[in-house]
Enzyme design. Structure first.
Site, PDB file in Angstrom:
ATOM      1  N   LEU A 189       0.840  -1.227  -0.259  1.00 60.57           N
ATOM      2  CA  LEU A 189      -0.021   0.023   0.040  1.00 60.57           C
ATOM      3  C   LEU A 189       0.770   1.407  -0.090  1.00 60.57           C
ATOM      4  CD1 LEU A 189      -2.720  -0.939   2.680  1.00 60.57           C
ATOM      5  CD2 LEU A 189      -3.140  -0.275   0.504  1.00 60.57           C
ATOM      6  N   GLN A 215       4.945   3.081   1.577  1.00 64.83           N
ATOM      7  CA  GLN A 215       6.334   2.931   2.117  1.00 64.83           C
ATOM      8  C   GLN A 215       6.514   3.918   2.986  1.00 64.83           C
ATOM      9  OE1 GLN A 215       9.320   1.601  -0.249  1.00 64.83           O
ATOM     10  NE2 GLN A 215      10.670   1.419   1.149  1.00 64.83           N
ATOM     11  N   GLY A 216       6.857   3.969   4.301  1.00 61.27           N
ATOM     12  CA  GLY A 216       7.305   5.021   5.231  1.00 61.27           C
ATOM     13  C   GLY A 216       8.578   5.043   5.544  1.00 61.27           C
ATOM     14  N   PHE A 254      10.201   3.938   8.231  1.00 65.70           N
ATOM     15  CA  PHE A 254      10.813   2.861   8.809  1.00 65.70           C
ATOM     16  C   PHE A 254      10.045   1.486   8.334  1.00 65.70           C
ATOM     17  CE2 PHE A 254      11.113   6.536  11.671  1.00 65.70           C
ATOM     18  CZ  PHE A 254      12.417   6.594  11.551  1.00 65.70           C
ATOM     19  N   VAL A 277       4.067  -0.793   4.367  1.00 68.50           N
ATOM     20  CA  VAL A 277       2.631  -1.105   4.605  1.00 68.50           C
ATOM     21  C   VAL A 277       1.728  -1.789   3.623  1.00 68.50           C
ATOM     22  CG1 VAL A 277       0.597  -0.320   5.290  1.00 68.50           C
ATOM     23  CG2 VAL A 277       2.654   1.247   5.750  1.00 68.50           C
ATOM     24  N   LYS A 309       1.506  -3.013   8.869  1.00 74.85           N
ATOM     25  CA  LYS A 309       2.860  -2.277   8.729  1.00 74.85           C
ATOM     26  C   LYS A 309       3.871  -3.263   9.364  1.00 74.85           C
ATOM     27  CE  LYS A 309       4.557   2.254   9.909  1.00 74.85           C
ATOM     28  NZ  LYS A 309       3.971   3.455  10.644  1.00 74.85           N
ATOM     29  N   ASP A 355       4.501  15.083  15.619  1.00 70.72           N
ATOM     30  CA  ASP A 355       4.743  14.693  14.140  1.00 70.72           C
ATOM     31  C   ASP A 355       3.618  15.143  13.430  1.00 70.72           C
ATOM     32  OD1 ASP A 355       6.610  14.542  12.078  1.00 70.72           O
ATOM     33  OD2 ASP A 355       6.463  12.353  12.220  1.00 70.72           O
TER      34      ASP A 355
HETATM   35  P1  ADP Z   1       5.190   7.479   7.130  1.00 69.07           P
HETATM   36  O1  ADP Z   1       6.138   6.897   7.672  1.00 69.07           O
HETATM   37  O2  ADP Z   1       5.406   8.244   5.974  1.00 69.07           O
HETATM   38  O3  ADP Z   1       4.432   8.298   7.846  1.00 69.07           O
HETATM   39  P2  ADP Z   1       3.573   4.741   7.054  1.00 69.07           P
HETATM   40  O4  ADP Z   1       4.748   4.069   7.274  1.00 69.07           O
HETATM   41  O5  ADP Z   1       2.991   5.275   8.193  1.00 69.07           O
HETATM   42  O6  ADP Z   1       4.110   6.423   6.191  1.00 69.07           O
HETATM   43  O7  ADP Z   1       2.710   4.636   5.607  1.00 69.07           O
HETATM   44  C1  ADP Z   1       3.150   4.692   4.421  1.00 69.07           C
HETATM   45  C2  ADP Z   1       2.252   4.849   3.426  1.00 69.07           C
HETATM   46  O8  ADP Z   1       0.881   3.524   3.486  1.00 69.07           O
HETATM   47  C3  ADP Z   1       1.103   5.856   3.750  1.00 69.07           C
HETATM   48  O9  ADP Z   1       1.410   7.135   3.015  1.00 69.07           O
HETATM   49  C4  ADP Z   1      -0.418   5.441   3.127  1.00 69.07           C
HETATM   50  O10 ADP Z   1      -0.628   5.511   1.954  1.00 69.07           O
HETATM   51  C5  ADP Z   1      -0.332   3.798   3.540  1.00 69.07           C
HETATM   52  N1  ADP Z   1      -0.984   3.404   4.743  1.00 69.07           N
HETATM   53  C6  ADP Z   1      -0.482   3.593   5.873  1.00 69.07           C
HETATM   54  N2  ADP Z   1      -1.436   3.368   6.844  1.00 69.07           N
HETATM   55  C7  ADP Z   1      -2.427   3.016   6.168  1.00 69.07           C
HETATM   56  C8  ADP Z   1      -3.791   2.398   6.473  1.00 69.07           C
HETATM   57  N3  ADP Z   1      -4.217   2.139   7.762  1.00 69.07           N
HETATM   58  N4  ADP Z   1      -4.546   2.093   5.245  1.00 69.07           N
HETATM   59  C9  ADP Z   1      -4.217   2.538   4.127  1.00 69.07           C
HETATM   60  N5  ADP Z   1      -3.249   2.951   4.027  1.00 69.07           N
HETATM   61  C10 ADP Z   1      -2.279   3.260   4.777  1.00 69.07           C
END
Ligand code: ADP
Length: 324
Positions: free
Chosen positions: A43, A45-46, A48, A51, A75, A172
């Protein structure tokens, strides 16, 4: 060196608080639910981790074959990094204990050997950042009405965290941490940097400066003093982004890499400048009175002195009075 590593991990294990509302998943279950973390389940990538989309039974949360039951977001953190671990732990300890319509729901977690995972409710519209800045033709630009709805939702979420019996500083706040459900209800995610706020008459907590340049409050960057009102500044930056369609940190503005707020405030009549920027963005979608009200509350949130900023409760009240 390896021995040290092992001690590190067992010392950390002791710091995990039990969160009774959360399901503890096995790694095998989550591997199954995401079809072995397959690329087409990804879905996003963040910082760390990655997802993935997965399927679970709606009642028991047991992983299900595919396309039956309920979609969840899984995640998988980079377990080698200390920050990945800290983020995982902070998410379990904060989000695992909090429940509110404007916070993403954490359903469970997995910790097996060095594998760290978190399981959330699925947010079908992705992040606010995606809607504001990704040039994906499939994503419709947000209307004034939706922008206002998202702002109000996110403000409720922050106000809940700040309420006197929680006293959580989120630290944040930014567009990529605001996720949207099917109805564009905003839910705050990612409690990796959250902190317990000051107690016993203190005005702030002192911490190492972390967060995101462009969103972090000036007093926090300058001194490491983190106030509840430091979150209000971050909220103001997101409002500014929502109203102007400009990124907090943008290398394309005339003066090079510059913070959106500094750029706005460099102009003495910034209220007028802000109103012009907003007007152009949402032309014809709302009254100029609404634009003026939005500009005013945005600038109050961005006051350099934290004491001059409104509380999130006050922000909610103001936003709810603006015309959709
Ligand atoms: P970051 O570290 O950039 O804040 P995350 O690792 O939390 O990002 O999430 C990366 C991406 O995964 C998000 O930008 C979003 O597109 C997707 N994502 C995260 N959590 C969810 C969720 N609960 N449902 C759908 N998509 C999600």
């Amino acid at each position: 060196e390896e021995k040290e590593e092992v001690e590190e991990w067992s010392a950390r294990k002791g710091r995990i608080l039990k969160s009774p509302n959360l399901k503890v998943f096995t790694f095998a279950e989550l591997k199954f639910a995401t079809k072995n973390f397959r690329g087409d389940s990804l879905l996003g990538q963040g910082g760390f981790g990655k997802v993935y989309r997965g399927w679970v039974d709606e009642k028991t949360l047991a992983p299900s074959k595919s396309s039956t039951g309920m979609i969840v977001a899984i995640k998988k953190l980079n377990s080698e990094s200390v920050q990945g671990f800290d983020e995982w732990q902070s998410e379990v300890n904060f989000l695992g204990r909090l429940s509110h319509p404007n916070l993403v729901k954490l359903l469970g977690y997995c910790w097996e050997d060095t594998e760290l995972l978190l399981v959330y409710e699925f947010m079908p519209k992705g992040s606010l950042e995606n809607h504001l800045f990704r040039r994906n033709p499939a994503i419709e630009p947000l209307s004034w009405e939706l922008r206002l709805k998202i702002a109000i939702g996110a403000a409720h979420g922050l106000a809940f965290l700040h309420s006197s019996d929680k006293k959580v500083i989120y630290r944040d706040f930014k567009a990529s941490n605001i996720l949207l459900d099917a109805n564009y209800t905003a839910k705050i995610s990612d409690f990796g940097l959250a902190k317990l706020g000051p107690s016993g008459g203190e005005s702030h907590v002192t911490t190492r400066v972390m967060g995101t340049y462009g969103y972090a409050a000036p007093e926090y960057i300058a001194t490491g003093h983190l106030y509840v009102k430091s979150d209000v500044y971050g909220f103001g930056v997101v409002l500014l982004e929502m109203l102007t369609g400009l990124r907090a940190l943008d290398t394309k503005r005339p003066s090079g890499q510059q913070n959106l707020v500094e750029w706005l405030k460099a102009d003495l009549s910034h209220k007028r400048k802000l109103k012009t920027m907003i007007d152009g963005r949402i032309e014809g979608q709302c009254s100029s009175k609404a634009v003026w009200q939005a500009a005013q509350i945005t600038l109050k949130c961005l006051e350099p002195d934290p004491k001059s900023r409104p509380s999130m409760k006050e922000v909610v009240e103001v936003l709810e009075r603006i015309e959709a």
